[in-house]
Write a protein that holds these residues in place. Structure first.
Motif, PDB file in Angstrom:
ATOM      1  N   GLN A 132       4.760  15.287 -40.329  1.00 35.47           N
ATOM      2  CA  GLN A 132       3.349  14.932 -40.441  1.00 35.47           C
ATOM      3  C   GLN A 132       3.191  13.469 -40.843  1.00 35.47           C
ATOM      4  OE1 GLN A 132       2.333  17.322 -44.246  1.00 35.47           O
ATOM      5  NE2 GLN A 132       1.436  15.306 -44.506  1.00 35.47           N
ATOM      6  N   PRO A 133       2.059  12.887 -40.511  1.00 32.39           N
ATOM      7  CA  PRO A 133       1.804  11.536 -41.016  1.00 32.39           C
ATOM      8  C   PRO A 133       1.387  11.620 -42.474  1.00 32.39           C
ATOM      9  CG  PRO A 133      -0.065  12.307 -39.742  1.00 32.39           C
ATOM     10  CD  PRO A 133       0.983  13.374 -39.644  1.00 32.39           C
ATOM     11  N   ALA A 134       1.382  10.484 -43.130  1.00 35.42           N
ATOM     12  CA  ALA A 134       0.869  10.444 -44.497  1.00 35.42           C
ATOM     13  C   ALA A 134      -0.650  10.524 -44.411  1.00 35.42           C
ATOM     14  CB  ALA A 134       1.304   9.164 -45.176  1.00 35.42           C
ATOM     15  N   VAL A 135      -1.220  11.489 -45.092  1.00 33.71           N
ATOM     16  CA  VAL A 135      -2.673  11.641 -45.070  1.00 33.71           C
ATOM     17  C   VAL A 135      -3.159  11.698 -46.504  1.00 33.71           C
ATOM     18  CG1 VAL A 135      -4.599  13.026 -44.272  1.00 33.71           C
ATOM     19  CG2 VAL A 135      -2.503  12.960 -42.947  1.00 33.71           C
ATOM     20  N   TYR A 136      -4.085  10.858 -46.822  1.00 30.36           N
ATOM     21  CA  TYR A 136      -4.613  10.808 -48.180  1.00 30.36           C
ATOM     22  C   TYR A 136      -6.104  11.061 -48.149  1.00 30.36           C
ATOM     23  CZ  TYR A 136      -0.193   8.382 -48.721  1.00 30.36           C
ATOM     24  OH  TYR A 136       1.124   8.051 -48.682  1.00 30.36           O
ATOM     25  N   LEU A 137      -6.544  11.958 -48.963  1.00 32.30           N
ATOM     26  CA  LEU A 137      -7.969  12.227 -49.057  1.00 32.30           C
ATOM     27  C   LEU A 137      -8.381  12.075 -50.514  1.00 32.30           C
ATOM     28  CD1 LEU A 137     -10.596  13.230 -47.729  1.00 32.30           C
ATOM     29  CD2 LEU A 137      -9.854  15.553 -48.223  1.00 32.30           C
ATOM     30  N   PHE A 138      -9.442  11.325 -50.718  1.00 27.61           N
ATOM     31  CA  PHE A 138      -9.924  11.120 -52.083  1.00 27.61           C
ATOM     32  C   PHE A 138     -11.232  11.857 -52.245  1.00 27.61           C
ATOM     33  CE2 PHE A 138      -7.004   7.791 -51.174  1.00 27.61           C
ATOM     34  CZ  PHE A 138      -6.288   7.629 -52.354  1.00 27.61           C
ATOM     35  N   VAL A 139     -11.276  12.694 -53.244  1.00 30.16           N
ATOM     36  CA  VAL A 139     -12.476  13.474 -53.508  1.00 30.16           C
ATOM     37  C   VAL A 139     -13.027  12.995 -54.846  1.00 30.16           C
ATOM     38  CG1 VAL A 139     -13.392  15.774 -53.834  1.00 30.16           C
ATOM     39  CG2 VAL A 139     -11.522  15.414 -52.248  1.00 30.16           C
ATOM     40  N   LEU A 140     -14.194  12.372 -54.804  1.00 30.67           N
ATOM     41  CA  LEU A 140     -14.674  11.676 -55.983  1.00 30.67           C
ATOM     42  C   LEU A 140     -15.959  12.292 -56.509  1.00 30.67           C
ATOM     43  CD1 LEU A 140     -14.223   8.161 -54.367  1.00 30.67           C
ATOM     44  CD2 LEU A 140     -12.708   9.173 -56.059  1.00 30.67           C
ATOM     45  N   ASP A 141     -15.987  12.495 -57.788  1.00 27.02           N
ATOM     46  CA  ASP A 141     -17.183  12.994 -58.454  1.00 27.02           C
ATOM     47  C   ASP A 141     -18.153  11.826 -58.617  1.00 27.02           C
ATOM     48  OD1 ASP A 141     -19.047  14.154 -60.046  1.00 27.02           O
ATOM     49  OD2 ASP A 141     -17.681  14.726 -61.660  1.00 27.02           O
ATOM     50  N   VAL A 142     -19.388  11.986 -58.119  1.00 28.14           N
ATOM     51  CA  VAL A 142     -20.360  10.899 -58.265  1.00 28.14           C
ATOM     52  C   VAL A 142     -21.621  11.390 -58.956  1.00 28.14           C
ATOM     53  CG1 VAL A 142     -19.564   9.549 -56.308  1.00 28.14           C
ATOM     54  CG2 VAL A 142     -21.214  11.354 -55.933  1.00 28.14           C
ATOM     55  N   SER A 143     -21.467  12.418 -59.769  1.00 24.64           N
ATOM     56  CA  SER A 143     -22.646  12.880 -60.510  1.00 24.64           C
ATOM     57  C   SER A 143     -22.985  11.867 -61.603  1.00 24.64           C
ATOM     58  CB  SER A 143     -22.355  14.245 -61.111  1.00 24.64           C
ATOM     59  OG  SER A 143     -21.276  14.126 -62.012  1.00 24.64           O
ATOM     60  N   HIS A 144     -24.055  12.114 -62.251  1.00 27.07           N
ATOM     61  CA  HIS A 144     -24.519  11.176 -63.276  1.00 27.07           C
ATOM     62  C   HIS A 144     -23.437  10.926 -64.322  1.00 27.07           C
ATOM     63  CE1 HIS A 144     -27.260   9.174 -65.982  1.00 27.07           C
ATOM     64  NE2 HIS A 144     -26.810   9.955 -66.951  1.00 27.07           N
TER      65      HIS A 144
END
Lengths: 165, 1215
Positions: free
Chosen positions: B623-635
């Motif tokens: 597989q290729p390198a896959v990066y996913l960033f999941v960011l909290d943007v609540s107050h």
């Protein structure tokens, strides 16, 4: 002799269910033992394993309640509980007394199962732990022995009642 | 005959000389490489030399071919070496040790000066001679250079000859009668030069202090071997001879000091032996003598035969010189590893003095694993120490086995190689006489019998109680802490195996002597288990490309150094004992370009190797390198301000993300809705897509959310720049983490990869929502600590789904309130991710945490990564794996499924003994980690550890590795506290100490029962357990937030041993008098080595300043009356009162104490991957409590002091 009478009554009431269920108990145990053995000897992935042993949420949704009964662990408990209720109804105290410890164990076991949203007993992440696996296997064998013995005991009781009547 | 041989030797050396020309080695070097690299035949010139030092020659030869034709190798920064001006030996040493090798110290030692040349040549070769493999670079180039250097290759010979100092000095000083002067000096030079260098080193050090700490060894691991070798040779000669020798050495040494320190580079380079100095700084020579006296027999017996040049001639001088030469040769030959000439490994940090001294006897046969660990792949943190088995030999090696070894084992080894590889030489005819074929036969294929017999002899001798069994009275002996770090015990194996064994940094067993039966193990009351750090950053690692990966046909074990070759065509598996055929390809040794030497293949010479796997090892294309960033943007998240830091770090490291041209990246943000970002190439700006249906999450545009990093780089940068400001005015306080994770899973499931989740509060919406379970009033409860387990299995199931799709979830929890880490952590735990927790994170209110996040992110983003990995642990038949600890999913009894594997992940394994091991004397453990590298290569990293089996309880205790035991117990205690209760786990920990000490005391009947006695190997056990009980994870009575506790538990499960030990038992140093401390030299820097202090307030004086190294944080505590000069120089403030409360950096002040302090701190930092945050603490600082909580030997309201704890244990033991 009371218990044997009860057996007789039971048999009279629901002969097919009775024998079928007892056989089911034994066979489910055997399957479970085989399952754990497979696990231990590395043929199966624990996720698959636990999926056959516990119905997952999706399956619960899709499949009707009846079908859950065909899954191994929970129905076994239910059937055993059902037996106990029947013995209670028939006032067969000796047989009931013999079955009470197992019933209590089942209740305890289900109460202390790992945190999970669906029904089921086994957690795929911990089942490979040697202690837990060994415990499950031992439990399987013990229960199988118990079911087999009680099967013959019931059979004996039934035949005795048939003959003596 | 012998005399003639001697002469031949000399002649050879002279030839060398002539060839090389004694002057100006570097130039020669430059000329050489071309011919040398491209045409191995060129070697024929030095062939004479070969015969002399056959092994070495073979090795070099091997290396060359290796490099050129066989191995794609990574070349670890040759530049430094080349560039390095020959400043000081030590400097050179350290650099080298760090970057290049740990290889054979000897080689290295010799290589150092020459290394410049050698390396340059090597690098040169790289560029020019390497054709097809350029992509990979050369791992072995290093080896080449080193081996070449040591070998007395013509090139080298220059260098060797160069050591003008030695040759000149030597004859004059020590051996005035050196009539054969030049010749003899020559001979001497090549081998003994290291000594000179070493001695010089010694002098340097002697000025500082006698107790050069172990750390010294770490860094300057090299050449001590050389010293040893000389020593051993000395040994072998009569004592008087050896004394002469040492004297002479000393003199030489002096001379050098006075006059010629800088005179010759080679000298510098050659002196590696600093490590050796350690035992007694100035007296390395004397120590050598001692050692020789101690164990003269083995070498004596072996020597005469193996060394062709045993002095029989009347001329003393000649004799001596010859002896030297001969011996060294011998040594070289005895080294079984073709790649490495005899040398010890550098690793030494762990080795204890005695052992080091004793090792002189064994050195002759020592050849360590040749480690070319790749720095390149390692991405960044080259380990300071090299990885290899530590060379400490068993002091009590029985003579029989010993005698046979150098002779039957080592020497012959080289023969075949040399015969095959080296062109016929004049010497050869004479050699056969000395090394009859039968000798080398057993060596080549050491049958199991042989191995076992030699090992059997090695079992601890009872006549002489080993150091590790020395009884220590714990209640009386208060200073049990070692001066520097606690060394890992060295398995009691014969030196060949020891050299080949896996580094304790990657692979460690709680009992280095495996008990024979489960009953014995139960009696010892110590846990048996392994501590693994399999994907550690290694600076050098042999990477092997081969068409057939040789494995046992029944148990699938990879071929490793501990298998036995029955004959040329068959090998016997060391785990299941099945006899396998050697495949045709394996017969050919590309190193020597010779056929029929399977035992010399690098797979069989290194216990840590990396194999490039073929398509058989893939279920799908890599597989290729896959990066996913999941960011909290609540107050809450915006308020905490982490977005800026994350985006900034990402921007900075975007190009350093491991990966190839296929690398993909994506972003998801969430509050009460989930936002996706369309970054498809061709858009003018990133497009935000909001999905508000969190109950049934779907992907709006599945194709354009994960985009190619290179094609859409501009858009990604735009997004990262915009992101921190996009949500500044948000009023959304909810957090729909569950749905966001589900979306991420859907996005990743086609490929697999890494999801990095940043969460700042309790998830409050959608699937996986959690409720606060913590009762703040219960934080300091002494009784029950609840809610250590997950509240829901949502995260666990998600993790299992992710794991099934080869996706790992890494969790960054930055929260100021309770966030139920116990539940959230499951998402990382079972998907083989990692967990970072920043309690009370705020970008401006808590700068220490912000800085920590920044540093962690830098490491996190740039470190190496392995995708779709599985790790299998195999062990010798009879042993079985009981339980695994770490972050992973266990797929079957010995197989871990790791969606991602990162270099900071550690694992622990509990083992049990199912069948008695009576019919074997060795057990082996093999870890094979199969992963896809970020470049899309399928690779297998194999570590193999070999340990002896013992049958007596005393031996089991002698081999106990207290750190590993404690770490394994910590892991078990975490499990126990989750499944049962914390109190239970604490009891179990105490019982572990009580039981094992009671069991020990019952075995040692002669001990007084009223005292609390522990074997030396376990003397730190109670201390560590007490530390564990006071650790955040297990402490009671002290206010501990639930999340902190759970995080500490997660760390215990997933940290490698080194880091875990710092967490459990921090290191305390006094730093206000660093100028007076002994020092070592690392990369041009002088690093002071203050002794470890007890973790007790009694050690803290108001006049001092102390540094506490807790692994992830450094505290510097300053006493009220601390010297103003220190405060001024080091902290940059005029007096104590003016030092600010929040100080996280040491200013660069131009003062010696400042420089020393900073170099010490940065040295500590370099040794770990997560760079710790520094915090300066004064008495009125609120962080003071944190600091004092780590003083675990003191009494607190809720817990025993160390002494009380001991009394408590004693009471229970005596019950």
């Amino acid at each position: 002799m009371g218990s044997l009478n009860a057996e007789h009554q039971l048999f009279q009431q629901n002969p097919v269910t009775w024998s079928w269920e007892q056989v089911y108990l034994c066979s489910s145990r055997i399957l479970e033992i085989i399952a754990f053995d497979e696990l231990k000897t590395d043929y199966k992935n624990p996720i698959d394993q636990c999926n056959t042993l516990n119905p997952t949420v999706e399956k619960v949704k899709k499949i009707k309640r009846v079908k859950i009964a065909l899954k191994l662990v929970l129905p076994e408990y239910l059937i055993h509980a059902f037996f106990c209720v029947m013995f209670l109804c028939a006032a067969e105290w000796l047989t009931l007394g013999l079955n009470m410890p197992l019933l209590a164990y089942h209740i305890w076991r289900y109460m202390s199962r790992p945190v999970m949203s669906g029904p089921g007993l086994y957690d795929p992440t911990t089942i490979m732990n040697a202690d837990i696996l060994a415990y499950c296997q031992k439990e399987g064998w013990c229960k199988l022995a118990f079911y087999l013995l009680s099967f013959f005991y019931y059979l004996y009781g039934m035949i005795y009642v048939l003959v003596s009547s | 005959k012998k005399t003639s041989l001697n002469i031949v030797n000399i002649q050879q050396t002279t030839t060398q000389l002539a060839l090389g020309g004694p002057v100006c080695p570097v130039q020669n070097w430059m000329q050489f490489p071309s011919g040398y690299g491209s045409h191995p035949p060129n070697y024929s010139a030095p062939s004479g030399h070969y015969s002399q030092v056959p092994n070495k020659a073979a090795a070099s030869h091997l290396d060359n071919q290796y490099r050129a034709s066989y191995y794609p190798t990574y070349y670890s920064s040759p530049a430094q070496n080349v560039m390095t001006p020959s400043v000081g030996t030590s400097v050179l040493n350290t650099q080298e040790s760090q970057q290049l090798y740990n290889k054979t110290p000897h080689t290295v030692g010799s290589a150092e000066g020459p290394v410049q040349g050698a390396i340059s040549s090597a690098s040169y070769l790289h560029t020019s001679a390497q054709q097809s493999y350029s992509a990979f670079g050369n791992h072995y180039s290093t080896s080449v250079s080193s081996s070449v250097a040591s070998q007395g290759f013509p090139l080298n010979s220059d260098h060797y000859a160069m050591p003008v100092v030695s040759s000149a000095v030597y004859p004059n000083v020590s051996y005035p009668p050196a009539a054969p002067g030049s010749v003899y000096g020559q001979a001497f030079t090549s081998q003994s030069l290291p000594v000179v260098g070493q001695v010089k080193e010694t002098n340097k050090f002697s000025s500082q202090s006698t107790s050069v700490p172990h750390s010294l060894q770490q860094h300057v691991p090299v050449g001590y071997n050389t010293t040893l070798s000389t020593t051993s040779s000395a040994q072998s000669v009569q004592d008087n001879l050896c004394s002469n020798l040492t004297r002479s050495v000393a003199k030489v040494n002096n001379q050098i000091n006075t006059g010629g320190i800088d005179s010759s580079q080679p000298v510098h380079s050659e002196s590696q032996s600093v490590s050796f100095t350690k035992p007694g700084a100035g007296t390395s020579a004397s120590s050598a003598v001692i050692s020789s006296v101690r164990t003269p027999a083995p070498s004596l017996s072996s020597q005469p035969r193996s060394s062709p040049s045993v002095p029989q001639s009347p001329e003393l001088a000649l004799q001596e010189g010859m002896q030297f030469g001969g011996y060294v040769n011998n040594q070289a030959s005895s080294a079984p590893a073709p790649l490495s000439s005899s040398s010890d490994d550098e690793e030494e940090d762990e080795e204890d003095e005695e052992a080091a001294i004793d090792s002189s006897s064994t050195t002759s046969s020592a050849s360590p694993v040749l480690n070319n660990y790749d720095a390149l792949e390692g991405g960044g943190y080259p380990e300071t120490r090299s990885v290899t088995s530590s060379p400490v030999p068993a002091p009590s090696v029985p003579q029989t086995s010993k005698a046979s070894k150098p002779f039957g084992y080592g020497y012959p080894t080289l023969q075949p190689g040399y015969q095959n590889a080296a062109a016929p030489t004049p010497v050869q005819p004479s050699n056969p006489g000395h090394h009859p074929g039968l000798q080398h036969y057993p060596q080549q294929y050491p049958g199991v019998n042989q191995l076992t017999s030699s090992i059997g002899g090695l079992s601890l001798q009872h006549s002489q109680q080993p150091e590790s069994l020395r009884p220590v009275n714990l209640t009386q002996d208060r200073n049990i802490l070692p001066v520097s770090s606690v060394p890992a015990p060295v398995p009691n194996l014969n030196s060949d195996l020891r050299k080949l064994n896996c580094s304790p940094d990657s692979f460690r067993c709680t009992l280095t002597n495996i008990p024979q039966t489960q009953a014995l193990l139960n009696k010892a009351k110590l846990p048996l288990g392994l501590l693994l750090h399999p994907f550690r950053d290694l600076t050098q690692l042999p990477v092997i490309t081969t068409s057939t990966i040789v494995r046992c046909r029944s148990c699938r074990t990879y071929i490793n150094p501990f298998v036995s070759f029955i004959d040329q065509r068959r090998w016997k598996c060391n785990l299941c004992y099945r006899v396998n055929d050697v495949p045709e390809e394996f017969m050919y040794n590309p190193l020597t370009r010779s056929y029929g030497e399977p035992h010399k293949r690098p797979e069989v010479q290194n216990s840590t190797v990396e194999l490039i796997a073929s398509s058989d090892y893939m279920l799908r294309p890599p597989q290729p390198a896959v990066y996913l960033f999941v960011l909290d943007v609540s107050h809450n998240a915006v308020e905490a301000g982490y977005l800026t830091i994350v985006c900034q770090s990402l921007l900075e490291n975007l190009d350093k993300l491991p990966g190839d041209s296929r690398t993909r990246i994506g972003f998801i943000t969430f509050d009460s809705t989930v936002q996706f970002y369309n970054l498809q190439e061709g858009l003018s700006q990133p497009q935000m897509l909001i999905v508000s249906d969190i109950d049934d999450i779907f992907l709006p545009t599945p194709d354009s959310l994960l985009v190619n990093l290179h094609e859409s780089k501009e858009l990604i940068k735009d997004l990262l720049n915009a992101l921190p400001n996009m949500f500044t005015n948000t009023r959304e306080t909810h957090s729909a983490l569950g749905p966001a994770l589900q979306a991420a899973f859907k996005l990743m499931s086609p490929t697999g990869g890494r999801i990095s989740v940043f969460q700042t509060q309790l998830p409050s919406l959608g699937a996986g929502l959690l409720h606060s379970r913590e009762d703040p009033n219960q934080r300091s409860s002494t009784k029950v600590v609840q809610h250590l387990g997950p509240a829901t299995d949502f995260y666990k199931k998600l993790a299992l789904d992710c794991s099934g799709q080869q996706t790992a979830v890494d969790l960054f929890l930055l929260s100021s309130q309770y966030s139920d880490l116990a539940s959230l952590a499951c998402v990382s735990k079972y998907s083989a991710g990692c967990i970072y927790y920043y309690p009370s994170f705020h970008h401006s209110h808590n700068p220490a945490q912000a800085e920590k996040l920044q540093k962690d992110l830098k490491r996190y983003l740039t470190r190496k990564i392995g995708f779709e990995a599985v790790m299998r642990i195999r062990c010798t038949k009879g042993l079985s794996i009981h339980t695994f600890h770490g972050n992973f999913f266990v797929r079957s009894t010995d197989l871990l499924s790791l969606a991602n594997v990162n270099p900071d992940a550690g694992f622990a394994v509990q083992m049990s003994i199912e069948e008695s091991l009576t019919d074997t004397s060795l057990v082996c453990f093999q870890t094979a980690l199969l992963y896809t590298s970020s470049k899309g290569e399928r690779r297998i990293r194999v570590h193999t550890l070999c340990l002896p089996v013992v049958s007596s309880l005393a031996d089991v205790y002698a081999g106990a590795d207290v750190q590993a035991v404690v770490c394994l117990l910590a892991n078990m205690a975490v499990d126990r506290s989750v499944s049962s209760s914390l109190a239970d786990a604490r009891d179990a920990l105490v019982n572990a100490v009580v039981d094992s000490l009671a069991a020990y005391m019952s075995t040692a009947s002669n001990l007084q029962q009223s005292m609390l006695i522990a074997p030396n190997s376990l003397k730190l056990f109670p201390l560590y357990i007490l530390a564990l009980l006071k650790q955040k994870a297990f402490r009671t009575g002290t206010s501990t937030r639930l999340d902190d506790r759970v995080y500490a538990m997660c760390q215990m499960k997933s940290q490698p041993l080194v880091h875990l030990m710092k967490m459990i038992h921090p290191n305390l140093y006094r730093i206000d008098k660093l100028i007076d401390e002994s020092t070592i030299h690392v990369n041009d820097r002088v690093v002071p080595q203050p002794p470890l202090q007890k973790l007790s307030a009694e050690k803290l004086t108001r006049e001092g300043a102390f540094l506490m190294d807790c692994g992830s944080i450094f505290y510097i505590w300053i006493g009220k009356n601390c010297d103003n000069n220190f405060i001024k120089d080091v902290l940059g403030y005029p007096n104590y009162a003016s030092v600010p409360q929040t100080m996280t950096q040491l200013p660069e002040v131009d003062a010696l104490s400042s420089e020393r302090t900073r170099s010490f701190v940065s040295w500590l930092r370099d040794s770990r991957t997560l760079s710790p945050v520094l915090q300066v603490i004064k008495d009125e600082n609120p962080a003071k409590t944190e600091f004092f909580q780590h003083l675990i030997e003191d009494r607190t309201e809720a817990a025993f002091s160390y002494y009380e704890f001991l009394l408590n244990i004693q009471q229970q033991v005596c019950k």
